[in-house]
Design an enzyme around this catalytic site. Sequence first.
Site, mmCIF file in Angstrom:
data_model
loop_
_atom_site.group_PDB
_atom_site.id
_atom_site.type_symbol
_atom_site.label_atom_id
_atom_site.label_comp_id
_atom_site.label_asym_id
_atom_site.label_seq_id
_atom_site.Cartn_x
_atom_site.Cartn_y
_atom_site.Cartn_z
ATOM 1 N N GLU A 78 0.805 -1.220 0.000
ATOM 2 C CA GLU A 78 0.000 0.000 0.000
ATOM 3 C C GLU A 78 0.841 1.274 0.000
ATOM 4 O O GLU A 78 0.310 2.373 -0.174
ATOM 5 C CB GLU A 78 -0.927 -0.010 1.220
ATOM 6 N N GLU A 109 7.968 -21.978 5.605
ATOM 7 C CA GLU A 109 8.421 -21.177 6.742
ATOM 8 C C GLU A 109 9.636 -21.774 7.439
ATOM 9 O O GLU A 109 10.311 -21.096 8.218
ATOM 10 C CB GLU A 109 7.288 -20.986 7.743
#
Length: 310
Positions: A78, A109
């Site tokens: 953003e 992960e």
Amino acid sequence: METEHPSPRYTRIDAWEPREILDAMIEGQFAAVAAVRAARPAIEAAALAVVQRLARGGRIVYVGAGTSGRLAVQDGAELTPTFSWPPERLLLLMAGGDDALLKAVEGAEDEAGKGAELMRRHEIGENDVVIAVAASGTTPFTLACLREAGRRGALTIGVANNRDAPLLTEAEHALFLDSGSEAIAGSTRMKAGTAQRVALLMLSSLVMILLGRVYEGLMVDVQASNKKLARRSERILARLTGRATEEIDDALRRAKGSVKLAYLLLEGHGLGEAQAALDAARGHLRRAVEALAGGPAAIPAKPSDSGRAG
């Protein structure tokens, strides 16, 4: 780990009335925001450190896995449309790559070697800022990214929801979000996720304000990439200047869409003069305005404190 520990309070949550379940989860969201409020001093210190690195031309690098990684990527993604942060100065690194944004990538992960290799591949250096996010604070991929970035001289910020987790103890700036156990044990997309989202939002927004990408509470660095944002640019200038739409559109055309430059044109400054003032102020509109008026910002600030006057 508190984020994994079942809470006696929620043991019979599946037997509760729907409204009771919702009330409990809403209370959890308030607790998440309270955890961020408690971390305010750490967030402030981290933001000031980030501004100093970015003033030297560094990049913002978000790293994470699973839910934490998706939240980190969301925050970073953003920055360009909202604040016109240069895409070439932004890295969004997710365990498992882009595929992991939409679905779980088994074992991603745990790939510590991959995390360290990414830091080397992207040549993370001393001007860069690495924001590593993991609810547990122990995720191998994320921890490896943080460690390798630290070895390479980057500013490291660890965001985690378990006290004294390695991600916090080994980061230069630790943001501990004490959100506690979840209504659904181990589901860190709940309270922990909310706390991470809010903390990242606070950190990045404060950094952008300190870098001068907000003026009078308005997104003066907004990137008009669609009609909605183009209209927002017009509304911002109308609010700041009170000028007619025709004048605003002409100024935006002359400024090639830059709200900051268009504002200075609407205030009566020539194109060259306005651009020079913005360049000297390193893009800080308020400093440029004060410099053009002969005020205190006539002399540009040094890079080390260039973010302190929004």
